[in-house]
Design a protein around this motif. Sequence first.
Motif, short mmCIF file in Angstrom:
data_model
loop_
_atom_site.label_atom_id
_atom_site.label_comp_id
_atom_site.label_asym_id
_atom_site.label_seq_id
_atom_site.Cartn_x
_atom_site.Cartn_y
_atom_site.Cartn_z
N GLU A 171 29.53 36.52 33.35
CA GLU A 171 29.13 37.22 34.57
C GLU A 171 28.75 36.23 35.66
O GLU A 171 28.52 35.05 35.38
CB GLU A 171 27.92 38.11 34.27
CG GLU A 171 28.24 39.28 33.38
CD GLU A 171 27.00 40.12 33.07
OE1 GLU A 171 25.95 39.92 33.72
OE2 GLU A 171 27.11 40.97 32.18
N GLY A 175 26.13 30.25 35.00
CA GLY A 175 26.15 28.80 34.84
C GLY A 175 27.52 28.24 34.46
O GLY A 175 27.61 27.17 33.86
N LEU A 178 28.08 24.80 35.80
CA LEU A 178 27.29 23.78 35.09
C LEU A 178 27.99 23.37 33.80
O LEU A 178 28.01 22.20 33.44
CB LEU A 178 25.90 24.32 34.75
CG LEU A 178 24.92 24.52 35.89
CD1 LEU A 178 23.57 24.92 35.34
CD2 LEU A 178 24.80 23.25 36.71
N ASP A 241 37.88 27.13 39.81
CA ASP A 241 36.91 28.19 39.74
C ASP A 241 37.56 29.48 40.24
O ASP A 241 38.41 29.43 41.12
CB ASP A 241 35.70 27.82 40.60
CG ASP A 241 34.45 28.55 40.16
OD1 ASP A 241 34.54 29.37 39.24
OD2 ASP A 241 33.39 28.29 40.75
N ARG A 316 19.88 36.52 26.31
CA ARG A 316 19.17 35.33 25.82
C ARG A 316 17.81 35.23 26.50
O ARG A 316 17.47 34.23 27.13
CB ARG A 316 20.00 34.06 26.03
CG ARG A 316 20.58 33.89 27.41
CD ARG A 316 21.49 32.66 27.40
NE ARG A 316 22.01 32.34 28.71
CZ ARG A 316 21.57 31.36 29.48
NH1 ARG A 316 20.54 30.63 29.10
NH2 ARG A 316 22.13 31.12 30.64
N LEU A 323 13.48 28.68 31.84
CA LEU A 323 14.09 28.66 33.16
C LEU A 323 13.03 28.79 34.25
O LEU A 323 13.09 28.12 35.28
CB LEU A 323 15.12 29.78 33.27
CG LEU A 323 16.42 29.52 32.51
CD1 LEU A 323 17.16 30.82 32.23
CD2 LEU A 323 17.31 28.54 33.28
N GLU A 363 16.65 32.21 39.82
CA GLU A 363 16.30 31.07 40.67
C GLU A 363 15.87 31.55 42.06
O GLU A 363 14.85 31.11 42.59
CB GLU A 363 17.50 30.11 40.77
CG GLU A 363 17.24 28.97 41.74
CD GLU A 363 18.26 27.83 41.63
OE1 GLU A 363 19.23 27.94 40.88
OE2 GLU A 363 18.04 26.83 42.34
N1 LIG Z 1 21.15 27.34 32.26
C1 LIG Z 1 20.87 26.97 33.53
N2 LIG Z 1 19.91 26.07 33.77
C2 LIG Z 1 19.61 25.73 35.02
N3 LIG Z 1 20.22 26.21 36.12
C3 LIG Z 1 21.19 27.09 35.94
C4 LIG Z 1 21.58 27.52 34.63
N4 LIG Z 1 22.58 28.39 34.75
C5 LIG Z 1 22.81 28.53 36.06
N5 LIG Z 1 21.98 27.76 36.79
C6 LIG Z 1 21.92 27.67 38.25
O1 LIG Z 1 22.23 28.99 38.73
C7 LIG Z 1 23.15 28.93 39.79
C8 LIG Z 1 24.44 29.64 39.43
O2 LIG Z 1 25.13 28.90 38.45
P1 LIG Z 1 26.71 28.70 38.53
O3 LIG Z 1 27.15 28.44 39.93
O4 LIG Z 1 27.11 27.70 37.52
O5 LIG Z 1 27.15 30.17 38.11
P2 LIG Z 1 28.59 30.78 37.91
O6 LIG Z 1 28.64 31.27 36.51
O7 LIG Z 1 29.61 29.79 38.33
O8 LIG Z 1 28.54 32.05 38.87
P3 LIG Z 1 29.72 32.69 39.79
O9 LIG Z 1 30.64 33.43 38.86
O10 LIG Z 1 28.96 33.63 40.69
O11 LIG Z 1 30.38 31.57 40.50
C9 LIG Z 1 23.34 27.47 40.11
O12 LIG Z 1 22.44 27.10 41.13
C10 LIG Z 1 23.01 26.77 38.82
O13 LIG Z 1 22.53 25.47 39.04
#
Ligand SMILES: Nc1ncnc2c1ncn2[C@@H]1O[C@H](COP(=O)(O)OP(=O)(O)OP(=O)(O)O)[C@@H](O)[C@H]1O
Length: 472
Positions: A171, A175, A178, A241, A316, A323, A363
């Motif tokens: 979703e 992350g 990341l 992405d 989780r 967090l 966040e």
């Molecule tokens: N496990 C985590 N620990 C720390 N920060 C996190 C974690 N997961 C996500 N974040 C932070 O939350 C934000 C969203 O993460 P990310 O961009 O990787 O999401 P995404 O899955 O790519 O979402 P989207 O599909 O909307 O692009 C970022 O600022 C990221 O640094």
Amino acid sequence: MSSAKRHVLVADDEANMRRVLEAILRREGYEVTPAADGLEAIEMLRSRPFEVVVTDLRMPRAGGMEVFDACRALNRNLPVIIITAHGTVEAAVEAMKKGAFDFITKPFEADAIRLALEKAIRSYHAARQEVHLEDSGNRYRIIGDSAPMREIYDVIDRVADSPSTVLITGETGTGKELVAEAIHRLSSRRERPFVPINCAAIPETLLESELFGHMRGAFTGAITDKPGRFELADGGTLFLDEIGEVPKEIQVKLLRCLQNQEFERVGGVKTVRVDVRLVCATNKELADEVELGNFRKDLYYRLNVVPIRLPPLRDRRPDIPLLLDYFLGKYRERLGKGVSRVSEAAIDILMAYDWPGNIRELENLVERAMLLCRSDTIDVDELRGLADEWRRDSRLIGAPAGAAADDEVGGEVDESTLKDAIRRQTRWVERQWIDRALAETGGNVTQAARKLGISRKSLQMKMKEYGLRKDD
Ligand SMILES: Nc1ncnc2c1ncn2[C@@H]1O[C@H](COP(=O)(O)OP(=O)(O)OP(=O)(O)O)[C@@H](O)[C@H]1O
Ligand SMILES: [Mg+2]
């Protein structure tokens, strides 16, 4: 700041301009590496670290934007200052939108360039401190120690060094980016570029040229030859992405490129060979898109060699306190606030919430709560915004009517009533959770406690408090 010389890369195709910039910067005590065009600049960038990059926009071989992209790929904190002539201000503004640090228009004063550099260096060092903060977490730089996350770390370790394509699903805000970065960082490609491209953010007509590059004159606006992201990522990792948004015509080209590791630039005849590891992400169900005929089956199989499915935050919950801690630290520094903890009552609410926006939502919430907070503790008061959304959100499993506070009367809120209401609401939600966990585990307290992310002992206490018995 350290007394070591600060190293600046200066890219400009006009020899005169290079000399002027060099003179100004040397006088300020910077060490300067000049580059006569974009490609040379990109080569320099790969050969040694810099603290700031100053680049002209229009240059032969590769322009300032390509230099900028290369900087992003190598080190996302590296500040890039764009120098621009009168006619290209719009392009410079575009660059700022993409994350360039600053731009300066020609002709410029020595002072303007000096100030921009100082500001850039300060920001670079501030950003590096943040990286240290991230370093203090685990080596994946991902926060979370729950069982589902540990499984994800295992997969990352196993696949990092393989050449296989990885498809990350999950979703929004879970992350995915990341994880893609962690895979790159833990692979043997780590010294080579990590090049991200958000396929949804690029207009269909430009996507092909962004990916594969183009030759001068290939279409209106193609004023120079331009390497695509595949070329920029050579030897490294390309992160596609929102892969689900790639139109079908480009899917074909992507497939061919993946099968042969070669392609042609748009309008080009020469075949380009690259060595690129591909990591993709999407928040769509690609299998469904295949069924619907929106995504090519053959490409899907090709991408889905190693699937990584990121769990939503609500699956989780034990990670929520970790967090919270992490984001408290991050925003405490950034906002200069003395907020160091979250009250028990507030944590209860946060543990019970469903987090449709996942970690990103958490966040944002911490940042907002910290801004509102006037003591050293974030309490339910600061979560008022969340409670609002919550009430609108039907995910709050039909809360009892009296449970939600009404704070819409002229903005006046009776705080004690609000707190009380939230407390009642929390207890109610908590009870629902415990009920559900017990039902799902057939009344096994140990298993239910694990599901809830609390200890067996505290579950037993809560069950007693709510008058629940395990054989109920
Ligand atoms: N496990 C985590 N620990 C720390 N920060 C996190 C974690 N997961 C996500 N974040 C932070 O939350 C934000 C969203 O993460 P990310 O961009 O990787 O999401 P995404 O899955 O790519 O979402 P989207 O599909 O909307 O692009 C970022 O600022 C990221 O640094
Ligand atoms: Mg993303």
